[in-house]
Design a protein around this motif. Sequence first.
Motif, PDB file in Angstrom:
ATOM      1  N   GLY A  65     -21.427  11.436 -62.541  1.00 24.53           N
ATOM      2  CA  GLY A  65     -21.813  10.113 -63.011  1.00 24.53           C
ATOM      3  C   GLY A  65     -20.654   9.359 -63.634  1.00 24.53           C
ATOM      4  N   GLY A  66     -19.838  10.055 -64.443  1.00 26.75           N
ATOM      5  CA  GLY A  66     -18.685   9.406 -65.041  1.00 26.75           C
ATOM      6  C   GLY A  66     -17.617   9.062 -64.031  1.00 26.75           C
ATOM      7  N   ALA A  67     -17.397   9.948 -63.062  1.00 31.86           N
ATOM      8  CA  ALA A  67     -16.350   9.725 -62.065  1.00 31.86           C
ATOM      9  C   ALA A  67     -16.696   8.618 -61.072  1.00 31.86           C
ATOM     10  CB  ALA A  67     -16.074  11.034 -61.313  1.00 31.86           C
ATOM     11  N   LEU A  68     -17.988   8.416 -60.810  1.00 26.78           N
ATOM     12  CA  LEU A  68     -18.403   7.443 -59.794  1.00 26.78           C
ATOM     13  C   LEU A  68     -18.661   6.043 -60.351  1.00 26.78           C
ATOM     14  CD1 LEU A  68     -20.907   9.541 -57.621  1.00 26.78           C
ATOM     15  CD2 LEU A  68     -18.535   8.937 -57.094  1.00 26.78           C
ATOM     16  N   TYR A  69     -18.534   5.867 -61.659  1.00 23.37           N
ATOM     17  CA  TYR A  69     -18.890   4.582 -62.274  1.00 23.37           C
ATOM     18  C   TYR A  69     -18.149   3.417 -61.620  1.00 23.37           C
ATOM     19  CZ  TYR A  69     -19.816   1.116 -65.921  1.00 23.37           C
ATOM     20  OH  TYR A  69     -20.210  -0.013 -66.602  1.00 23.37           O
ATOM     21  N   HIS A  70     -16.831   3.508 -61.530  1.00 25.65           N
ATOM     22  CA  HIS A  70     -16.040   2.425 -60.964  1.00 25.65           C
ATOM     23  C   HIS A  70     -16.086   2.415 -59.434  1.00 25.65           C
ATOM     24  CE1 HIS A  70     -14.449   1.001 -64.748  1.00 25.65           C
ATOM     25  NE2 HIS A  70     -14.020   2.207 -65.060  1.00 25.65           N
ATOM     26  N   ARG A  71     -16.299   3.569 -58.826  1.00 23.84           N
ATOM     27  CA  ARG A  71     -16.266   3.656 -57.362  1.00 23.84           C
ATOM     28  C   ARG A  71     -17.559   3.146 -56.724  1.00 23.84           C
ATOM     29  NH1 ARG A  71     -12.126   6.854 -55.379  1.00 23.84           N
ATOM     30  NH2 ARG A  71     -10.919   7.954 -56.973  1.00 23.84           N
ATOM     31  N   VAL A  72     -18.689   3.537 -57.298  1.00 22.13           N
ATOM     32  CA  VAL A  72     -19.984   3.195 -56.701  1.00 22.13           C
ATOM     33  C   VAL A  72     -20.532   1.891 -57.276  1.00 22.13           C
ATOM     34  CG1 VAL A  72     -22.380   3.965 -56.460  1.00 22.13           C
ATOM     35  CG2 VAL A  72     -20.507   5.595 -56.197  1.00 22.13           C
ATOM     36  N   GLY A  73     -20.275   1.651 -58.534  1.00 25.53           N
ATOM     37  CA  GLY A  73     -20.864   0.502 -59.215  1.00 25.53           C
ATOM     38  C   GLY A  73     -22.037   0.919 -60.059  1.00 25.53           C
ATOM     39  N   VAL A  74     -22.192   0.254 -61.191  1.00 22.93           N
ATOM     40  CA  VAL A  74     -23.156   0.711 -62.181  1.00 22.93           C
ATOM     41  C   VAL A  74     -24.594   0.617 -61.678  1.00 22.93           C
ATOM     42  CG1 VAL A  74     -23.224  -1.560 -63.311  1.00 22.93           C
ATOM     43  CG2 VAL A  74     -23.863   0.472 -64.594  1.00 22.93           C
ATOM     44  N   LYS A  75     -24.938  -0.438 -60.912  1.00 21.31           N
ATOM     45  CA  LYS A  75     -26.335  -0.607 -60.498  1.00 21.31           C
ATOM     46  C   LYS A  75     -26.763   0.498 -59.541  1.00 21.31           C
ATOM     47  CE  LYS A  75     -27.703  -4.019 -57.741  1.00 21.31           C
ATOM     48  NZ  LYS A  75     -28.127  -5.370 -57.306  1.00 21.31           N
ATOM     49  N   ARG A  76     -25.986   0.727 -58.495  1.00 18.84           N
ATOM     50  CA  ARG A  76     -26.366   1.761 -57.531  1.00 18.84           C
ATOM     51  C   ARG A  76     -26.396   3.139 -58.179  1.00 18.84           C
ATOM     52  NH1 ARG A  76     -22.772   0.859 -52.241  1.00 18.84           N
ATOM     53  NH2 ARG A  76     -21.259   0.149 -53.778  1.00 18.84           N
ATOM     54  N   LEU A  77     -25.459   3.364 -59.114  1.00 16.26           N
ATOM     55  CA  LEU A  77     -25.388   4.672 -59.755  1.00 16.26           C
ATOM     56  C   LEU A  77     -26.603   4.919 -60.649  1.00 16.26           C
ATOM     57  CD1 LEU A  77     -23.795   7.248 -60.272  1.00 16.26           C
ATOM     58  CD2 LEU A  77     -22.506   6.029 -62.040  1.00 16.26           C
ATOM     59  N   ILE A  78     -26.920   3.977 -61.520  1.00 15.86           N
ATOM     60  CA  ILE A  78     -28.024   4.167 -62.461  1.00 15.86           C
ATOM     61  C   ILE A  78     -29.372   4.168 -61.745  1.00 15.86           C
ATOM     62  CG2 ILE A  78     -29.260   3.165 -64.416  1.00 15.86           C
ATOM     63  CD1 ILE A  78     -26.610   2.188 -65.510  1.00 15.86           C
ATOM     64  N   VAL A  79     -29.613   3.162 -60.916  1.00 11.92           N
ATOM     65  CA  VAL A  79     -30.904   3.058 -60.236  1.00 11.92           C
ATOM     66  C   VAL A  79     -31.121   4.239 -59.292  1.00 11.92           C
ATOM     67  CG1 VAL A  79     -32.302   1.669 -58.656  1.00 11.92           C
ATOM     68  CG2 VAL A  79     -30.955   0.548 -60.447  1.00 11.92           C
ATOM     69  N   GLY A  80     -30.089   4.609 -58.545  1.00 20.28           N
ATOM     70  CA  GLY A  80     -30.216   5.720 -57.608  1.00 20.28           C
ATOM     71  C   GLY A  80     -30.513   7.031 -58.301  1.00 20.28           C
ATOM     72  N   SER A  81     -29.806   7.318 -59.409  1.00 25.14           N
ATOM     73  CA  SER A  81     -30.021   8.589 -60.109  1.00 25.14           C
ATOM     74  C   SER A  81     -31.397   8.636 -60.765  1.00 25.14           C
ATOM     75  CB  SER A  81     -28.917   8.810 -61.145  1.00 25.14           C
ATOM     76  OG  SER A  81     -28.869   7.745 -62.069  1.00 25.14           O
ATOM     77  N   LEU A  82     -31.847   7.515 -61.328  1.00 25.21           N
ATOM     78  CA  LEU A  82     -33.176   7.486 -61.943  1.00 25.21           C
ATOM     79  C   LEU A  82     -34.276   7.646 -60.894  1.00 25.21           C
ATOM     80  CD1 LEU A  82     -32.726   4.647 -64.593  1.00 25.21           C
ATOM     81  CD2 LEU A  82     -33.026   7.082 -65.047  1.00 25.21           C
ATOM     82  N   ALA A  83     -34.073   7.047 -59.718  1.00 25.80           N
ATOM     83  CA  ALA A  83     -35.067   7.188 -58.649  1.00 25.80           C
ATOM     84  C   ALA A  83     -35.149   8.642 -58.170  1.00 25.80           C
ATOM     85  CB  ALA A  83     -34.713   6.266 -57.485  1.00 25.80           C
ATOM     86  N   MET A  84     -34.003   9.305 -58.039  1.00 28.64           N
ATOM     87  CA  MET A  84     -34.004  10.722 -57.650  1.00 28.64           C
ATOM     88  C   MET A  84     -34.699  11.574 -58.709  1.00 28.64           C
ATOM     89  SD  MET A  84     -30.357  11.528 -55.784  1.00 28.64           S
ATOM     90  CE  MET A  84     -29.366  11.146 -57.222  1.00 28.64           C
ATOM     91  N   ASN A  85     -34.463  11.242 -59.979  1.00 29.09           N
ATOM     92  CA  ASN A  85     -35.096  11.992 -61.055  1.00 29.09           C
ATOM     93  C   ASN A  85     -36.612  11.837 -61.018  1.00 29.09           C
ATOM     94  OD1 ASN A  85     -34.923  13.601 -63.508  1.00 29.09           O
ATOM     95  ND2 ASN A  85     -35.478  11.753 -64.607  1.00 29.09           N
ATOM     96  N   ALA A  86     -37.083  10.610 -60.764  1.00 27.58           N
ATOM     97  CA  ALA A  86     -38.521  10.374 -60.673  1.00 27.58           C
ATOM     98  C   ALA A  86     -39.141  11.186 -59.535  1.00 27.58           C
ATOM     99  CB  ALA A  86     -38.784   8.881 -60.469  1.00 27.58           C
ATOM    100  N   PHE A  87     -38.444  11.220 -58.393  1.00 27.82           N
ATOM    101  CA  PHE A  87     -38.942  12.000 -57.253  1.00 27.82           C
ATOM    102  C   PHE A  87     -39.064  13.481 -57.613  1.00 27.82           C
ATOM    103  CE2 PHE A  87     -37.692  14.837 -53.775  1.00 27.82           C
ATOM    104  CZ  PHE A  87     -38.755  14.635 -52.899  1.00 27.82           C
ATOM    105  N   GLY A  88     -38.035  14.027 -58.260  1.00 28.41           N
ATOM    106  CA  GLY A  88     -38.064  15.439 -58.626  1.00 28.41           C
ATOM    107  C   GLY A  88     -39.192  15.776 -59.576  1.00 28.41           C
ATOM    108  N   LEU A  89     -39.408  14.910 -60.563  1.00 26.27           N
ATOM    109  CA  LEU A  89     -40.466  15.153 -61.541  1.00 26.27           C
ATOM    110  C   LEU A  89     -41.853  15.080 -60.913  1.00 26.27           C
ATOM    111  CD1 LEU A  89     -38.890  13.068 -64.422  1.00 26.27           C
ATOM    112  CD2 LEU A  89     -39.355  15.519 -64.516  1.00 26.27           C
TER     113      LEU A  89
END
Length: 409
Positions: A65-89
């Motif tokens: 998450g820290g390494a991809l901040y500048h590469r991926v962009g904050v929106k795709r990183l945060i929204v994508g990770s939260l969506a994956m977390n919701a799916f897992g739960l």
Amino acid sequence: MKFLQSYPKEVRVFLIASLVNSAGGSLMWPLITMYVFDELGHTMSDAGFVILIQSLGGIIGQLLGGALYHRVGVKRLIVGSLAMNAFGLLALPFTSQYWFIFVIMMGFIGFSNAMSMPAIQAFIGFRFADRRGELFNVVYVANNIGVALGTALSGVLADLSYHLSFVLNGLTAALFALFFFTYLTKVDKEEGEVHLSKRSRASGELPLPVLLRDIRIYMYIGLGTLFLWFGNSIWNSGVSPFIIEEGMPKSMYGLLWTLNGILIFAAQPLVSWIRRSWTATTSSQLIGSGIFYLAAYILMMLVHNYAGMVLAMVLATIGEMLMSPAIPAFLSEHGGKGAPFYIGLVGGIGAAGRVFGPYAMGVLYDQAGLAPAVWLAAGTAVLCILFYMLHGWLNRSRVQSELEAVGIQ
């Protein structure tokens, strides 16, 4: 809460969303050990192994998450990770009957949840740079009001259905992802938001060897946090089975975490006084944090009952209140463009304590009960204090700049 009126509307909305998400998260995380030990019928060593896998996923998530901040962009990183977390739960109730798949899913949940953490903290540090220190603390308080609300229900939900707590947690994670998608889409369109633009993402990247070269900024604060979280595992892998084996209602364990959340809000004046009087810099706040954790474990050694655990939770919570906002504030202030990477790296190093702590505590508890686990926690608290002291000494020029910023020479 009149002081919140001094913040922009977007901050207040962000705080409400964080509170709701943390309330959902706190429905589940105190109960995993109980779920494995009580519902699935496995040993405390097995419960510690599950948390170990979840924490390993968390380490990878923090670093990525820290390494991809500048590469991926904050929106795709945060929204994508939260969506994956919701799916897992949401999938967890359907996988828990298969032990191997359940363990893998817990690792995935740890990974996806942790990947959003450094991105959210770095976003706050960049967007609100002039007030980042106080805002980290306000967000921390809001999150823990949510924890107080969630844990107040967690024990009750455990008596009704563990799976219900997993589903509710998944729904709040999905809502948090939707909030961030809407919020960051609006932010991305605002003029002057260069830190979210493609040009900024490219210019924000620094070579990994350059980032890793400054060991002083991340290594020792990370190791101190590692030992802090190692010892803190006593609550999940020592206190929770002790409460069950003593015949207490499971809700008594949830009440300890409810107390934690309430204190984080109600004890703010006390902690503010401690900061003003004794811990003016982030480094001294970290050292003070370790001392409070050590005092909590010493109390648990001396008083082997629920009242002792309540008092120990009070001391540990004060330690947590000193430590949690201090780490992202220090790294955001002194990390420059590398702040997202350093936040993820320190989070990953610290999370290693969550990997080994629950398993070690679980093994000790299975063999000899609560006492040896508490002794181990106290030993790790001493190591935590020593590493935080080393961090402060090696960063004394940065500490001096913090003192000058608050008018102390």
